[in-house]
Design an enzyme around this catalytic site. Structure first.
Site, PDB file in Angstrom:
ATOM      1  N   GLY A   1      -8.758   3.212 -71.537  1.00 25.22           N
ATOM      2  CA  GLY A   1      -7.378   3.373 -71.969  1.00 25.22           C
ATOM      3  C   GLY A   1      -6.456   2.860 -70.883  1.00 25.22           C
TER       4      GLY A   1
ATOM      5  CD  GLN B   1      -2.706   3.736 -66.443  1.00 24.28           C
ATOM      6  OE1 GLN B   1      -3.028   3.676 -67.624  1.00 24.28           O
ATOM      7  NE2 GLN B   1      -3.578   4.060 -65.494  1.00 24.28           N
TER       8      GLN B   1
ATOM      9  CB  CYS C   1      -6.513   8.104 -63.712  1.00 23.37           C
ATOM     10  SG  CYS C   1      -4.956   7.308 -64.107  1.00 23.37           S
ATOM     11  CG  LEU C   2      -8.180   2.169 -65.195  1.00 24.44           C
ATOM     12  CD1 LEU C   2      -7.766   1.097 -66.199  1.00 24.44           C
ATOM     13  CD2 LEU C   2      -9.472   1.774 -64.499  1.00 24.44           C
TER      14      LEU C   2
ATOM     15  CG  HIS D   1      -5.779  10.141 -69.187  1.00 20.47           C
ATOM     16  ND1 HIS D   1      -6.499  10.668 -68.140  1.00 20.47           N
ATOM     17  CD2 HIS D   1      -5.180   9.019 -68.690  1.00 20.47           C
ATOM     18  CE1 HIS D   1      -6.330   9.910 -67.061  1.00 20.47           C
ATOM     19  NE2 HIS D   1      -5.539   8.898 -67.369  1.00 20.47           N
ATOM     20  CD  GLU D   2      -4.517   5.950 -71.277  1.00 21.89           C
ATOM     21  OE1 GLU D   2      -3.530   5.486 -70.677  1.00 21.89           O
ATOM     22  OE2 GLU D   2      -5.638   6.061 -70.744  1.00 21.89           O
TER      23      GLU D   2
ATOM     24  CG  HIS E   1      -0.842   7.432 -67.694  1.00 18.46           C
ATOM     25  ND1 HIS E   1      -0.658   7.621 -66.344  1.00 18.46           N
ATOM     26  CD2 HIS E   1      -2.171   7.238 -67.864  1.00 18.46           C
ATOM     27  CE1 HIS E   1      -1.833   7.555 -65.730  1.00 18.46           C
ATOM     28  NE2 HIS E   1      -2.774   7.338 -66.626  1.00 18.46           N
TER      29      HIS E   1
HETATM   30 ZN    ZN Z   1      -4.778   7.211 -66.310  1.00 25.84          ZN
END
Ligand code: ZN
Length: 192
Positions: free
Chosen positions: A46, A51, A95-96, A137-138, A141
């Site tokens: 995701g 991000q 998380c990226l 989660h997204e 963000h």
């Molecule tokens: Zn993340």
């Protein structure tokens, strides 16, 4: 399609509420393609637009690498709203934007969600398990929230060193990261 650098903890764009998208444009379509390319290059499942430094209510998700989701069509969620939640589950998230950190997080296990797809068509679905987890989660963000915001003060104290390094850009990942200088924002006018 371009692979874009990923913004990391705690760059301002990741703490800001993102803007709603109101029209379908060529640049939106390009952005969606670039987000899929960037996410796949980083082995992510995701990615939220902030991000990659764009403060827009847009996220992409692809779970098709998982056996139980192999027929799953990659999702584009524009202006997503969680309408309903059920149950509870614990899952270790990463998380990226927080390379090297993985922690267990408690969240609802099933959700109802409405959003616009990449062509601005209204969609309403029910999701559970991993899909519900990734969507939550997204969506977090897009509201300026990280999964570590759910951790206890004790767990956060254990991560403090790593997080401080991250703020200075001292971390490694096997995908491109936005340098810290990129996310300090413009300097304001000099004041006397
Ligand atoms: Zn993340």
């Amino acid at each position: 399609m371009s692979i874009l650098p990923i913004y990391t903890f705690d760059q301002p764009v990741l703490r800001k509420e993102t803007k709603q998208i109101t029209e379908d444009t060529d640049s939106l379509q390009h952005l969606v393609d670039d987000m899929f390319a960037t996410m796949r290059n980083a082995n992510g499942i995701g990615l939220a637009a902030n991000q990659i430094g764009k403060s827009l209510a847009l996220t992409v998700i692809d779970l098709s690498d998982f056996e139980e989701y192999k027929h799953f069509e990659p999702l584009v969620l524009i202006n997503p709203v969680i309408t309903d939640t059920h149950g509870e589950s614990v899952f270790e998230e990463g998380c990226l934007s927080l390379p090297g950190i993985r922690e267990e997080v408690v969240r609802p296990d099933a959700i109802g969600i409405k959003f616009l797809d990449r062509y601005m068509r209204e969609v309403e679905i029910e999701a559970d398990k991993l899909l519900a987890r990734v969507i939550q989660h997204e969506v977090d963000h897009l509201h300026g929230k990280y999964f570590i915001d759910y951790l206890s003060a004790f767990k956060m104290s254990l991560l403090k060193g790593k997080l401080n390094k991250m703020k200075k850009g001292e971390m490694e990942a096997d995908y491109p990261l936005a340098p810290p200088s990129d996310h300090k924002g413009k300097k304001g006018p000099v004041a006397f």
